[in-house]
Design a protein around this motif. Structure first.
Motif, PDB file in Angstrom:
ATOM      1  N   GLY A 253      -3.613  -4.364  23.521  1.00  0.00           N
ATOM      2  CA  GLY A 253      -2.281  -4.862  23.872  1.00  0.00           C
ATOM      3  C   GLY A 253      -1.823  -6.004  22.981  1.00  0.00           C
ATOM      4  N   PRO A 254      -0.490  -6.163  22.797  1.00  0.00           N
ATOM      5  CA  PRO A 254       0.028  -7.216  21.906  1.00  0.00           C
ATOM      6  C   PRO A 254      -0.353  -8.632  22.328  1.00  0.00           C
ATOM      7  CG  PRO A 254       1.835  -6.020  22.994  1.00  0.00           C
ATOM      8  CD  PRO A 254       0.577  -5.306  23.322  1.00  0.00           C
ATOM      9  N   THR A 255      -0.636  -8.826  23.609  1.00  0.00           N
ATOM     10  CA  THR A 255      -0.982 -10.171  24.077  1.00  0.00           C
ATOM     11  C   THR A 255      -2.364 -10.627  23.580  1.00  0.00           C
ATOM     12  OG1 THR A 255      -1.728  -9.084  26.080  1.00  0.00           O
ATOM     13  CG2 THR A 255       0.429 -10.179  26.184  1.00  0.00           C
ATOM     14  N   ARG A 256      -3.133  -9.695  23.029  1.00  0.00           N
ATOM     15  CA  ARG A 256      -4.477 -10.064  22.563  1.00  0.00           C
ATOM     16  C   ARG A 256      -4.490 -10.485  21.089  1.00  0.00           C
ATOM     17  NH1 ARG A 256      -8.913  -7.738  26.330  1.00  0.00           N
ATOM     18  NH2 ARG A 256      -9.427  -9.883  25.914  1.00  0.00           N
ATOM     19  N   ILE A 257      -3.381 -10.258  20.402  1.00  0.00           N
ATOM     20  CA  ILE A 257      -3.370 -10.505  18.955  1.00  0.00           C
ATOM     21  C   ILE A 257      -3.244 -12.014  18.685  1.00  0.00           C
ATOM     22  CG2 ILE A 257      -2.202  -9.972  16.754  1.00  0.00           C
ATOM     23  CD1 ILE A 257      -3.506  -7.518  18.303  1.00  0.00           C
ATOM     24  N   THR A 258      -4.109 -12.538  17.822  1.00  0.00           N
ATOM     25  CA  THR A 258      -4.073 -13.981  17.546  1.00  0.00           C
ATOM     26  C   THR A 258      -3.400 -14.305  16.209  1.00  0.00           C
ATOM     27  OG1 THR A 258      -6.337 -13.764  16.706  1.00  0.00           O
ATOM     28  CG2 THR A 258      -6.096 -14.549  18.959  1.00  0.00           C
ATOM     29  N   ASP A 259      -3.394 -13.371  15.264  1.00  0.00           N
ATOM     30  CA  ASP A 259      -2.735 -13.588  13.968  1.00  0.00           C
ATOM     31  C   ASP A 259      -2.387 -12.238  13.344  1.00  0.00           C
ATOM     32  OD1 ASP A 259      -2.180 -16.114  12.544  1.00  0.00           O
ATOM     33  OD2 ASP A 259      -4.276 -16.628  13.041  1.00  0.00           O
ATOM     34  N   VAL A 260      -1.291 -12.235  12.591  1.00  0.00           N
ATOM     35  CA  VAL A 260      -0.957 -11.048  11.800  1.00  0.00           C
ATOM     36  C   VAL A 260      -0.857 -11.498  10.343  1.00  0.00           C
ATOM     37  CG1 VAL A 260       0.689  -9.175  11.393  1.00  0.00           C
ATOM     38  CG2 VAL A 260       0.357 -10.039  13.731  1.00  0.00           C
ATOM     39  N   VAL A 261      -1.780 -11.038   9.527  1.00  0.00           N
ATOM     40  CA  VAL A 261      -1.793 -11.428   8.110  1.00  0.00           C
ATOM     41  C   VAL A 261      -1.081 -10.341   7.290  1.00  0.00           C
ATOM     42  CG1 VAL A 261      -3.255 -11.919   6.094  1.00  0.00           C
ATOM     43  CG2 VAL A 261      -3.953 -12.709   8.369  1.00  0.00           C
ATOM     44  N   GLY A 262      -0.055 -10.750   6.552  1.00  0.00           N
ATOM     45  CA  GLY A 262       0.663  -9.803   5.686  1.00  0.00           C
ATOM     46  C   GLY A 262       0.152  -9.942   4.267  1.00  0.00           C
ATOM     47  N   VAL A 263      -0.330  -8.829   3.716  1.00  0.00           N
ATOM     48  CA  VAL A 263      -0.843  -8.876   2.340  1.00  0.00           C
ATOM     49  C   VAL A 263       0.317  -8.592   1.385  1.00  0.00           C
ATOM     50  CG1 VAL A 263      -2.559  -7.997   0.718  1.00  0.00           C
ATOM     51  CG2 VAL A 263      -3.063  -8.035   3.176  1.00  0.00           C
ATOM     52  N   VAL A 264       0.520  -9.524   0.449  1.00  0.00           N
ATOM     53  CA  VAL A 264       1.622  -9.377  -0.501  1.00  0.00           C
ATOM     54  C   VAL A 264       1.101  -9.562  -1.918  1.00  0.00           C
ATOM     55  CG1 VAL A 264       2.351 -11.761  -0.035  1.00  0.00           C
ATOM     56  CG2 VAL A 264       3.921 -10.229  -1.139  1.00  0.00           C
ATOM     57  N   LYS A 265       1.434  -8.583  -2.746  1.00  0.00           N
ATOM     58  CA  LYS A 265       1.013  -8.638  -4.152  1.00  0.00           C
ATOM     59  C   LYS A 265       2.067  -9.444  -4.909  1.00  0.00           C
ATOM     60  CE  LYS A 265       0.661  -4.464  -6.098  1.00  0.00           C
ATOM     61  NZ  LYS A 265      -0.028  -3.174  -6.298  1.00  0.00           N
ATOM     62  N   ALA A 266       1.672 -10.119  -5.989  1.00  0.00           N
ATOM     63  CA  ALA A 266       2.591 -10.986  -6.739  1.00  0.00           C
ATOM     64  C   ALA A 266       3.713 -10.204  -7.418  1.00  0.00           C
ATOM     65  CB  ALA A 266       1.812 -11.784  -7.772  1.00  0.00           C
ATOM     66  N   TYR A 267       3.615  -8.886  -7.388  1.00  0.00           N
ATOM     67  CA  TYR A 267       4.677  -8.019  -7.907  1.00  0.00           C
ATOM     68  C   TYR A 267       4.724  -6.803  -6.993  1.00  0.00           C
ATOM     69  CZ  TYR A 267       0.421  -5.994  -9.935  1.00  0.00           C
ATOM     70  OH  TYR A 267      -0.833  -5.476 -10.093  1.00  0.00           O
ATOM     71  N   THR A 268       5.600  -5.867  -7.303  1.00  0.00           N
ATOM     72  CA  THR A 268       5.736  -4.673  -6.459  1.00  0.00           C
ATOM     73  C   THR A 268       5.109  -3.472  -7.156  1.00  0.00           C
ATOM     74  OG1 THR A 268       7.810  -5.473  -5.526  1.00  0.00           O
ATOM     75  CG2 THR A 268       7.481  -3.096  -5.481  1.00  0.00           C
ATOM     76  N   SER A 269       4.486  -2.591  -6.381  1.00  0.00           N
ATOM     77  CA  SER A 269       4.131  -1.282  -6.927  1.00  0.00           C
ATOM     78  C   SER A 269       4.481  -0.237  -5.885  1.00  0.00           C
ATOM     79  CB  SER A 269       2.648  -1.210  -7.300  1.00  0.00           C
ATOM     80  OG  SER A 269       1.858  -1.148  -6.143  1.00  0.00           O
ATOM     81  N   ARG A 270       4.716   0.966  -6.367  1.00  0.00           N
ATOM     82  CA  ARG A 270       5.147   2.033  -5.468  1.00  0.00           C
ATOM     83  C   ARG A 270       4.638   3.352  -6.015  1.00  0.00           C
ATOM     84  NH1 ARG A 270       6.297   5.503  -1.721  1.00  0.00           N
ATOM     85  NH2 ARG A 270       8.461   6.040  -1.295  1.00  0.00           N
ATOM     86  N   VAL A 271       3.956   4.120  -5.176  1.00  0.00           N
ATOM     87  CA  VAL A 271       3.567   5.459  -5.596  1.00  0.00           C
ATOM     88  C   VAL A 271       4.335   6.423  -4.701  1.00  0.00           C
ATOM     89  CG1 VAL A 271       1.391   5.289  -4.290  1.00  0.00           C
ATOM     90  CG2 VAL A 271       1.639   7.053  -5.998  1.00  0.00           C
ATOM     91  N   GLY A 272       5.128   7.290  -5.333  1.00  0.00           N
ATOM     92  CA  GLY A 272       5.981   8.171  -4.535  1.00  0.00           C
ATOM     93  C   GLY A 272       7.437   7.960  -4.896  1.00  0.00           C
ATOM     94  N   GLU A 273       8.303   8.665  -4.179  1.00  0.00           N
ATOM     95  CA  GLU A 273       9.715   8.726  -4.554  1.00  0.00           C
ATOM     96  C   GLU A 273      10.580   7.728  -3.790  1.00  0.00           C
ATOM     97  OE1 GLU A 273      10.390  10.589  -7.111  1.00  0.00           O
ATOM     98  OE2 GLU A 273       8.281  11.214  -7.095  1.00  0.00           O
ATOM     99  N   GLY A 274      11.877   7.708  -4.134  1.00  0.00           N
ATOM    100  CA  GLY A 274      12.837   6.851  -3.438  1.00  0.00           C
ATOM    101  C   GLY A 274      13.157   5.598  -4.222  1.00  0.00           C
TER     102      GLY A 274
END
Ligand code: IMP
Length: 432
Positions: A253-274
């Motif tokens: 459940g969401p009440t148990r979560i203590t931290d959400v770490v977002g991993v961000v690269k110093a630049y962008t990469s994308r595999v796939g379309e759009g």
């Protein structure tokens, strides 16, 4: 007790594998909650090394690992990964959710056919059958691990699935089914027998661990821009990869979560379309791709490259509830003339600060950049020495970049990763 979710804050391939692996040593257990064998990374722990698509990274550290209900499972891949880990004398302390859905060969066949049929709307999938398996799950034709390990139930459900899906291949896509019910049943019944000993109730076990004060890491796949609800539809993947998906996919459940770490690269990469607003081309993109080894782990495809985009990053922070950032791979940019950060978009003379949902509006967005001085190119050894000496030893231009990212994201940076190894890391704030 800590219960930390690690998510990708861009288009996947942010370096989550390394970050998860770093935190795995501090946690008691690691849970995979989304995606399937479309994800992948190589994990190194001392002399031990494994290429993982389904097993959580903590496996190399001898931790308890869980594959949750939100994962779609290719049993053959999982068994190969288990064999590879066991060969290295690492104990496999795995619990596989009985609620996870199973990917069958017909799903991979349909993935190919659907991509061709979609024309310009094709996402450039990994062809691992992920979309068709999640479609069947939602349509309630799906077959779960609970049925995979029950031969009678498997036979019944698989017959229905194959009768229907083979008709789909023939009548909708004018194709010829490559797999047959008889052969698949025989093969998958055996997988069920082999996997049975690992099957359990992941939600019960993980919650019990948290009740006992143990720490759990929920390991994300892909990235926010590939999320089925909040990503760039229809060019994303098929599962809920964001932090909310961690709760449903793991049964925590969401009440148990203590931290959400977002991993961000110093630049962008994308595999796939759009569309990718900050996409680069030519020599600069090639240089970053080569320096960063930006080729798909699962498919080997060269990744598209762009500058860091703080509009999509803010979107990821909001939809995930990210509390802290892990900044990766800035070493790759070392030695460039300058670095750019996209701070907003412009479209028809309007300033845009939120990702538009419409693909045509998103494609029309032009990035507005802030330009910063780039840091020098250091060797792997020099970055490692700087990491050992702490933040003040890092190039001043890189520290300015990091501060600016944190300021734009309005989140602190908890972890800096400047190379593939554990030693190439600086932990600024603890989450465990
Ligand atoms: P699928 O998940 O194979 O259906 O692919 C859907 C889209 O997500 C495609 O554009 C893939 O390239 C992308 N994708 C899926 N998994 C990953 C990943 O682990 N990293 C980066 N992109 C991915």
């Amino acid at each position: 007790m800590a219960c930390v979710i690690v998510v990708g804050a861009q288009w996947g391939d942010e370096g989550k594998g390394k970050v998860v692996d770093y935190y795995a040593e501090q946690a008691d257990a690691v849970v995979r909650y989304s995606g399937g064998s479309n994800a992948g990374h190589t994990v190194i722990a001392g002399k031990k090394k494994a290429k993982l698509h389904l097993l959580p990274s903590g496996i190399l550290h001898g931790k308890r690992v869980f594959v949750g209900a939100g994962v779609v499972l290719d049993p053959k891949t999982l068994l190969e990964e288990i064999a590879d880990v066991e060969k290295q004398d690492i104990p496999v302390k795995l619990v596989l959710s009985e609620r996870a859905h199973v990917v069958f060969p017909i799903h991979r066949e349909l993935d190919e056919l659907q991509e061709t049929a979609k024309g310009k709307l094709a996402a450039g999938t990994t062809k691992r059958g992920i979309g068709p398996c999640f479609s069947d799950k939602a349509a309630r034709f799906g077959i779960r691990v609970a049925e995979l390990i029950d031969e009678k139930a498997l036979k019944e459900r698989l017959k229905t699935l194959y009768d229907l899906k083979q008709k789909e291949v023939e009548c909708v896509y004018c194709g010829k089914p490559k797999s047959s019910f008889d052969a698949v049943y025989k093969e998958y019944a055996e997988y069920g027998r082999l996997l049975k000993k690992y099957v359990g109730d992941v939600s019960v076990e993980v919650n019990d661990m948290l009740d006992n004060g143990e720490s759990v890491l929920l390991e994300g796949t892909q990235g926010a821009m590939l999320d089925i609800d909040h990503g760039l539809y229809p060019f994303g993947s098929s599962s809920s990869v964001i932090a909310g998906g961690a709760c449903s996919g793991a049964g925590v459940g969401p009440t148990r979560i203590t931290d959400v770490v977002g991993v961000v690269k110093a630049y962008t990469s994308r595999v796939g379309e759009g569309p990718v607003p900050t996409e680069l081309s030519g020599a600069l993109a090639d240089k970053i791709r080569e320096n960063g080894g930006e080729y798909g782990t699962t498919t080997g495809r060269p990744r598209r490259i762009g500058w860091l985009d703080c509009v999509t990053l803010s979107h990821a922070i909001r939809v995930n509830g990210i509390t802290k950032l892990a900044l990766t791979k800035a070493d790759v940019l070392g030695g460039l003339k300058e670095v750019k950060i996209c701070t907003s978009y412009e479209s028809e003379s309007r300033k845009i600060t939120e990702n538009p949902a419409s693909i045509s509006q998103f494609a029309a967005c032009k990035p507005v950049y802030e330009t910063l001085k780039c840091w020098p190119a250091l060797s792997g050894k020099e970055w490692r020495q700087a990491c050992a000496a702490g933040m003040d030893a890092l190039p001043i231009e890189f520290r300015a970049f990091l501060l600016r990212v944190a300021e734009l994201a309005r989140r602190p940076v908890a972890l800096v990763s400047l190379g593939p190894d554990r030693a190439d890391t600086i932990e600024l704030k603890r989450v465990f």
